[in-house]
Design an enzyme around this catalytic site. Structure first.
Site, PDB file in Angstrom:
ATOM      1  N   TYR A  45       0.707  -1.046   0.005  1.00 45.22           N
ATOM      2  CA  TYR A  45      -0.038   0.021   0.009  1.00 45.22           C
ATOM      3  C   TYR A  45       0.792   1.196   0.058  1.00 45.22           C
ATOM      4  CZ  TYR A  45      -4.695  -1.564   0.563  1.00 45.22           C
ATOM      5  OH  TYR A  45      -5.967  -1.795   0.183  1.00 45.22           O
ATOM      6  N   GLU A  79      -0.601   4.718  -0.330  1.00 43.42           N
ATOM      7  CA  GLU A  79      -1.684   5.714  -0.417  1.00 43.42           C
ATOM      8  C   GLU A  79      -0.850   7.052   0.003  1.00 43.42           C
ATOM      9  OE1 GLU A  79      -3.032   3.370   1.484  1.00 43.42           O
ATOM     10  OE2 GLU A  79      -5.166   3.510   1.330  1.00 43.42           O
ATOM     11  N   LYS A 126      -2.570   2.020 -24.885  1.00 44.38           N
ATOM     12  CA  LYS A 126      -2.985   2.008 -26.467  1.00 44.38           C
ATOM     13  C   LYS A 126      -1.704   2.159 -27.264  1.00 44.38           C
ATOM     14  CE  LYS A 126      -7.763   3.352 -25.509  1.00 44.38           C
ATOM     15  NZ  LYS A 126      -8.068   4.173 -24.195  1.00 44.38           N
ATOM     16  N   ASP A 158      -8.171  14.673 -23.856  1.00 46.35           N
ATOM     17  CA  ASP A 158      -8.053  13.135 -23.691  1.00 46.35           C
ATOM     18  C   ASP A 158      -7.406  12.706 -24.939  1.00 46.35           C
ATOM     19  OD1 ASP A 158      -8.317  10.642 -23.400  1.00 46.35           O
ATOM     20  OD2 ASP A 158     -10.507  10.559 -22.850  1.00 46.35           O
ATOM     21  N   ARG A 190      -1.996  -1.419 -18.608  1.00 42.29           N
ATOM     22  CA  ARG A 190      -3.413  -0.752 -18.820  1.00 42.29           C
ATOM     23  C   ARG A 190      -3.151   0.243 -17.631  1.00 42.29           C
ATOM     24  NH1 ARG A 190      -6.007  -3.461 -22.085  1.00 42.29           N
ATOM     25  NH2 ARG A 190      -7.939  -2.179 -21.739  1.00 42.29           N
ATOM     26  N   THR A 199      -4.899   7.316 -21.608  1.00 40.58           N
ATOM     27  CA  THR A 199      -4.451   5.791 -21.066  1.00 40.58           C
ATOM     28  C   THR A 199      -2.907   5.510 -21.304  1.00 40.58           C
ATOM     29  OG1 THR A 199      -5.131   5.145 -23.050  1.00 40.58           O
ATOM     30  CG2 THR A 199      -6.897   4.927 -21.323  1.00 40.58           C
TER      31      THR A 199
HETATM   32  N1  DSN Z   1     -12.764   1.262 -25.141  1.00 47.50           N
HETATM   33  C1  DSN Z   1     -11.555   2.156 -25.607  1.00 47.50           C
HETATM   34  C2  DSN Z   1     -11.702   2.230 -27.112  1.00 47.50           C
HETATM   35  O1  DSN Z   1     -11.807   1.026 -27.623  1.00 47.50           O
HETATM   36  O2  DSN Z   1     -11.760   3.365 -27.971  1.00 47.50           O
HETATM   37  C3  DSN Z   1     -12.076   3.552 -25.140  1.00 47.50           C
HETATM   38  O3  DSN Z   1     -11.865   3.498 -23.686  1.00 47.50           O
END
Ligand code: DSN
Length: 417
Positions: free
Chosen positions: A50, A52, A230, A201, A236, A227
């Site tokens: 932990y 925090e 990607k 975003d 993730r 994120t």
């Molecule tokens: N699920 C993602 C996508 O496929 O674009 C976005 O959060």
């Protein structure tokens, strides 16, 4: 004890998933193959603690190495995007967005975002998400007129109109299914005219921005969320970045204690590894190739008669409108046939959609994962041929079987590392 001996059942499920990934072509635009190094960090002893709080200000003892790795992740991330402050604790992109909304808004506040059906995201004001239930999204759109050469591009007149009419305190840009470059500078000019905060975003395009294949949101945006899994090819997770010290303090509070408890320190260690990888020159080559591959995919499919949203792409994804090729083929069935042959994609709504989001008239395809496996433009031409064969198969078993054999041949040529 190793997983294989202690829990052979789970070990076997994981082994089967590895084989599935090896034997299929991953074309979901938001997915990728993380490196062994990223996965090793994520599967490490850093999961045991932990932590925090923030580096130097933890609530539990024994956090020195967690401070070290979180500081490293922050430093690398700031270097990657050329910004001053970063929070690497959000568990996901949705959590990062929620924390920013928690920091910036009071219930009911207005913010400008794109209509979901035009390529937005659930967390950008969808009625079924907290961002749409507790806040008031006012929406702009893409150019709708198909006689225009910029059909399917961002309609900056509609952005300006929505700002003029509603005076929201924030403009959100950054999308889940938008194939064109986002002009952050132009957004900032509009934001400045209305004294609004500009929030991008960049979940989908983060790796392209980091690698120089897309305009960097800094110095134009006041806040940037993303994120990490990607195009950025990490574990993730989510991140928040800004150049503004006061905003950064507000975001830190909104993440912890505002909306999260203990950070996932093993994931933060893996984020540090991924940011380190993205700082290397090879990542520039990778992100440029992602775009080249997507452009080739777009030109091959256009040449075969497919209608693409905005008629092509500048980034890692394309959106096919299936209706001109087969008026009866839904995105749902198309994704199913593609899965049967070993191409993993998702159905997606398209501009002027006539079907429900559960059926759709489109398919979204991306090149980040195939590029990680080493495919170049000529390989993508073969993949486009297989996609065409599948989508025109009318579901006939022999044609799907032939397409499946072609997919397996490509997979064998490009082993997953
Ligand atoms: N699920 C993602 C996508 O496929 O674009 C976005 O959060």
């Amino acid at each position: 004890m190793k997983l294989e001996s202690s829990d052979p059942v789970v070990a076997q499920i994981i082994a089967k998933e590895r084989v599935r990934q090896q034997n299929t072509l991953e074309m979901i635009a938001s997915e990728n193959h993380a490196s062994e190094a990223v996965m090793e960090a994520q599967g490490s002893v850093m999961t045991n603690k932990y932590a925090e709080g923030y580096p130097g200000r933890r609530y539990y003892s024994g956090c020195e190495h967690y401070d070290e790795v979180e500081n490293l992740a922050i430093k690398r991330l700031c270097e990657l995007f050329g910004c001053k402050y970063a929070n690497v604790q959000p568990h996901s992109g949705a959590n990062a967005n929620f924390a920013v909304q928690f920091a910036l808004f009071n219930p009911g506040d207005k913010f400008a975002a794109i209509e979901l059906s035009n390529g937005g995201h659930l967390t950008h004001g969808s009625a079924v998400n907290v961002s749409g239930k507790w806040l008031t999204p006012v929406t702009y759109r893409l150019v709708q007129d198909e006689s225009r050469s910029d059909w399917g591009y961002l309609d900056f007149d509609s952005v300006e109109a929505v700002m003029k009419e509603h005076r929201p305190k924030v403009i959100m840009c950054g999308y889940s299914a938008y194939p064109r470059e986002i002009d952050f500078k132009k957004f900032r000019e509009i934001a400045d005219r209305y004294n609004a905060i500009l929030w991008a975003d960049i979940a989908h395009i983060a790796g392209l921005c980091a690698g120089g294949a897309h305009m960097n949101p800094f110095p134009h945006c006041h806040v940037v969320t993303s994120t990490t899994h990607k195009t950025l090819r990490g574990p993730r997770g989510g991140i928040i970045m800004t150049d503004d010290e006061e905003l950064s303090k507000a975001f830190n509070k909104a993440v912890f204690p505002g909306s999260q408890g203990g950070p996932l320190m093993h994931v933060i260690a893996a984020k540090a590894v991924a940011f380190g990888e993205a700082l290397r020159p090879e990542f520039k080559t990778y992100s440029a190739q992602v775009v080249r591959n997507a452009k080739r995919l777009a030109s091959e499919l256009s040449g075969k008669g497919y209608k693409l949203a905005s008629r092509g792409t500048d980034n890692h994804l394309i959106l096919i409108d299936l209706r001109p090729v087969d008026a009866d083929l839904t995105g749902k069935t198309a994704a199913l046939w593609l899965e049967q042959v070993g191409i993993i994609a998702n159905m997606n709504t398209v501009p002027n959609e006539s079907r429900s989001p559960m059926q759709t008239s489109g398919v979204r395809l991306g090149t980040p994962a195939l590029t990680t496996r080493g495919l170049l433009e000529s390989d993508i031409a073969e993949v486009a041929g297989i996609i065409d064969m599948t989508l025109r198969s009318k579901g006939e078993a022999t044609k799907l079987a032939e397409a499946g054999q072609r997919v397996r041949a490509v997979c064998e040529r490009f082993p997953m590392h």
